[in-house]
Design a protein around this motif. Structure first.
Motif, PDB file in Angstrom:
ATOM      1  N   ILE A 212      14.100  -6.432 -36.513  1.00 22.98           N
ATOM      2  CA  ILE A 212      15.218  -5.497 -36.510  1.00 22.98           C
ATOM      3  C   ILE A 212      15.325  -4.720 -35.205  1.00 22.98           C
ATOM      4  CG2 ILE A 212      15.358  -5.258 -39.012  1.00 22.98           C
ATOM      5  CD1 ILE A 212      13.703  -2.735 -38.821  1.00 22.98           C
ATOM      6  N   ALA A 213      14.313  -4.809 -34.354  1.00 17.51           N
ATOM      7  CA  ALA A 213      14.390  -4.127 -33.052  1.00 17.51           C
ATOM      8  C   ALA A 213      15.429  -4.769 -32.138  1.00 17.51           C
ATOM      9  CB  ALA A 213      13.024  -4.134 -32.369  1.00 17.51           C
ATOM     10  N   ALA A 214      15.969  -5.924 -32.535  1.00 15.22           N
ATOM     11  CA  ALA A 214      16.981  -6.607 -31.722  1.00 15.22           C
ATOM     12  C   ALA A 214      18.370  -6.014 -31.898  1.00 15.22           C
ATOM     13  CB  ALA A 214      17.013  -8.095 -32.082  1.00 15.22           C
ATOM     14  N   SER A 215      18.525  -5.019 -32.780  1.00 17.80           N
ATOM     15  CA  SER A 215      19.845  -4.459 -33.068  1.00 17.80           C
ATOM     16  C   SER A 215      20.400  -3.673 -31.887  1.00 17.80           C
ATOM     17  CB  SER A 215      19.766  -3.553 -34.304  1.00 17.80           C
ATOM     18  OG  SER A 215      19.371  -4.288 -35.441  1.00 17.80           O
ATOM     19  N   ASP A 216      21.714  -3.458 -31.906  1.00 20.86           N
ATOM     20  CA  ASP A 216      22.435  -2.768 -30.835  1.00 20.86           C
ATOM     21  C   ASP A 216      21.977  -1.310 -30.727  1.00 20.86           C
ATOM     22  OD1 ASP A 216      24.225  -1.683 -29.072  1.00 20.86           O
ATOM     23  OD2 ASP A 216      26.027  -2.253 -30.176  1.00 20.86           O
ATOM     24  N   PRO A 217      21.366  -0.906 -29.599  1.00 23.85           N
ATOM     25  CA  PRO A 217      20.900   0.484 -29.454  1.00 23.85           C
ATOM     26  C   PRO A 217      22.014   1.510 -29.609  1.00 23.85           C
ATOM     27  CG  PRO A 217      19.966  -0.904 -27.728  1.00 23.85           C
ATOM     28  CD  PRO A 217      21.006  -1.724 -28.432  1.00 23.85           C
ATOM     29  N   ARG A 218      23.221   1.201 -29.137  1.00 23.63           N
ATOM     30  CA  ARG A 218      24.316   2.172 -29.224  1.00 23.63           C
ATOM     31  C   ARG A 218      24.650   2.493 -30.668  1.00 23.63           C
ATOM     32  NH1 ARG A 218      28.415  -1.264 -25.713  1.00 23.63           N
ATOM     33  NH2 ARG A 218      27.467  -2.766 -27.149  1.00 23.63           N
ATOM     34  N   MET A 219      24.651   1.467 -31.516  1.00 26.94           N
ATOM     35  CA  MET A 219      24.935   1.682 -32.928  1.00 26.94           C
ATOM     36  C   MET A 219      23.850   2.556 -33.557  1.00 26.94           C
ATOM     37  SD  MET A 219      25.183  -1.150 -35.972  1.00 26.94           S
ATOM     38  CE  MET A 219      23.423  -1.503 -35.937  1.00 26.94           C
ATOM     39  N   TRP A 220      22.595   2.300 -33.182  1.00 30.81           N
ATOM     40  CA  TRP A 220      21.495   3.047 -33.788  1.00 30.81           C
ATOM     41  C   TRP A 220      21.386   4.468 -33.271  1.00 30.81           C
ATOM     42  CZ3 TRP A 220      18.664   2.718 -37.990  1.00 30.81           C
ATOM     43  CH2 TRP A 220      18.783   1.546 -38.731  1.00 30.81           C
ATOM     44  N   ILE A 221      21.826   4.713 -32.063  1.00 32.86           N
ATOM     45  CA  ILE A 221      21.896   6.095 -31.575  1.00 32.86           C
ATOM     46  C   ILE A 221      22.868   6.890 -32.440  1.00 32.86           C
ATOM     47  CG2 ILE A 221      22.684   7.547 -29.668  1.00 32.86           C
ATOM     48  CD1 ILE A 221      21.555   5.378 -27.767  1.00 32.86           C
ATOM     49  N   ASP A 222      24.006   6.287 -32.777  1.00 34.70           N
ATOM     50  CA  ASP A 222      24.985   6.941 -33.656  1.00 34.70           C
ATOM     51  C   ASP A 222      24.368   7.236 -35.024  1.00 34.70           C
ATOM     52  OD1 ASP A 222      27.080   7.018 -31.847  1.00 34.70           O
ATOM     53  OD2 ASP A 222      27.837   5.046 -32.417  1.00 34.70           O
ATOM     54  N   ILE A 223      23.673   6.250 -35.584  1.00 38.57           N
ATOM     55  CA  ILE A 223      23.084   6.407 -36.915  1.00 38.57           C
ATOM     56  C   ILE A 223      22.014   7.492 -36.918  1.00 38.57           C
ATOM     57  CG2 ILE A 223      21.648   5.265 -38.657  1.00 38.57           C
ATOM     58  CD1 ILE A 223      23.109   2.641 -37.921  1.00 38.57           C
ATOM     59  N   LEU A 224      21.095   7.427 -35.963  1.00 35.50           N
ATOM     60  CA  LEU A 224      19.977   8.370 -35.937  1.00 35.50           C
ATOM     61  C   LEU A 224      20.437   9.779 -35.581  1.00 35.50           C
ATOM     62  CD1 LEU A 224      17.420   6.000 -34.217  1.00 35.50           C
ATOM     63  CD2 LEU A 224      17.307   6.824 -36.570  1.00 35.50           C
TER      64      LEU A 224
END
Length: 361
Positions: A212-224
């Motif tokens: 799951i570390a392959a996910s889009d960082p930009r999307m995860w910044i929004d989530i976190l």
């Protein structure tokens, strides 16, 4: 539901639109990037033309930070009879809407617990949510008609509705989704500058941990950014466990027998706690986890090999419960691990051997 408006045509929005369109719902698509909406329309998710009047349900599939503003704009414009968002965080957007003074009887928060490492409309599929939990967070103010529209959406997507309080949901996803993603990224980050000779030894274990570390960082910044408190609390607990584990490992290096025994006890404790937590992870179809027997088959990396194995297993009357593939390093071969009921393992092993397959003991 006859009509729907999907606002945001990324992975989740387009996947929901595809599922609705396949079930005869007229879906209108809009995105801040018109080209993305046109792409979703070309995939069969609906039309990028604006609806002539209010639709039955507006589905906001925007990043968490933009959900409240997008919903508020849609409500003020009267775009639908009911409004729903699919953001991965629920408490914050609801409180923002309350602060804006909006009538929330026509709104319900939701979160489909499904996704992929890839993003955008081209990664979308109509079956993305099939069999997956879809959380709904109604309040006492939520109109029954809006709740029914949300349940109809979940049904069309073939997901499983789960009703929760918004803040309870946010703490839960911090535990089962947000914190694990960061831990996966921390492990994967150790590989960034590792020696090539070490990286070559990567096997299925490290692939599982870092997938799951392959996910889009930009999307995860929004989530976190929308759920930082609960995630930080969990990572504080993980940090304390890591400190104790490091101390136990250092103790194993000691020359004193008592210290080594203390270290061994500490490592055993964390491993056993891991065992106890892992068995609580739901198994197939969300049921209680079950123990399967593994039948390991060596295969060549050629087209049709997996289809042949499944066909041979089917001919033997064996149901494959799960499957994993581990590719051999530097060779055009791999190991297929077939998970079956324990009583079926001997039958499957014999049947595959009769058909010429090499079984790894």
């Amino acid at each position: 539901m006859r009509t729907a408006l999907v606002i945001g045509t990324g992975l989740i929005g387009t996947s929901a639109a595809l599922a609705l369109a396949q079930r005869g719902v007229t879906v209108h698509l809009v995105d801040h990037n018109p080209e993305q909406a046109r792409t979703a329309a070309a995939l069969g998710a609906g039309t990028d033309e604006a609806p002539e009047g209010p639709v039955d349900l507006a589905i906001v599939a925007a990043p968490p930070a933009h959900v409240a503003a997008t919903l508020a704009d849609a409500m003020r414009r009267g775009l639908a009879r009911g409004y729903l968002d699919v953001a991965s965080v629920k408490g914050g957007p609801r409180r923002e809407l309350e602060e804006l003074g909006l009538d929330l009887s026509c709104y319900i928060g939701s979160h489909p617990m499904s996704g992929r490492e890839k993003s955008g409309p081209l990664a979308a599929t109509a079956d993305l949510f099939e069999g997956r939990p879809w959380v709904l967070t109604p309040t006492r103010d939520t109109d029954t008609e809006v709740l029914n529209l949300a349940l109809e959406l979940v049904s069309h997507c073939r997901a499983v509705p789960v009703v929760m309080d918004a803040d309870t949901h946010d703490r839960a996803v911090a535990l089962v989704s947000h914190m694990p993603h960061l831990v996966s990224s921390l492990v994967a980050a150790r590989l960034e500058h590792a020696e090539e000779s070490a990286v070559r030894l990567c096997g299925q274990g490290i692939r599982d941990v870092t997938r799951i570390a392959a996910s889009d960082p930009r999307m995860w910044i929004d989530i976190l950014s929308a759920n930082p408190g609960p995630v930080a609390d969990l990572l504080t607990d993980v940090s304390a466990d890591l400190d104790e584990t490091v101390q136990a490992l250092r103790a194993l290096q000691a020359g004193d027998d008592a210290k080594r025994r203390e270290g061994m006890t500490g490592i055993e404790n964390v491993l056993r706690r891991g065992n106890a937590g892992q068995v609580r992870v739901p198994g197939k179809h969300g049921s209680a986890p079950r123990v399967y027997e593994v039948v390991a088959v060596l295969i060549d990396d050629q087209p049709g090999q997996l289809a042949r194995i499944f066909a041979d297993a089917g001919a033997a009357g064996i149901n494959i419960e799960d499957v994993r593939i581990e590719h051999a390093t530097g060779q055009q071969a791999g190991l297929v691990q077939l998970m079956v009921e324990p009583k079926a393992a001997v039958v499957l092993t014999g049947a595959l051997r009769e058909r010429g397959w090499a079984i790894r003991q």
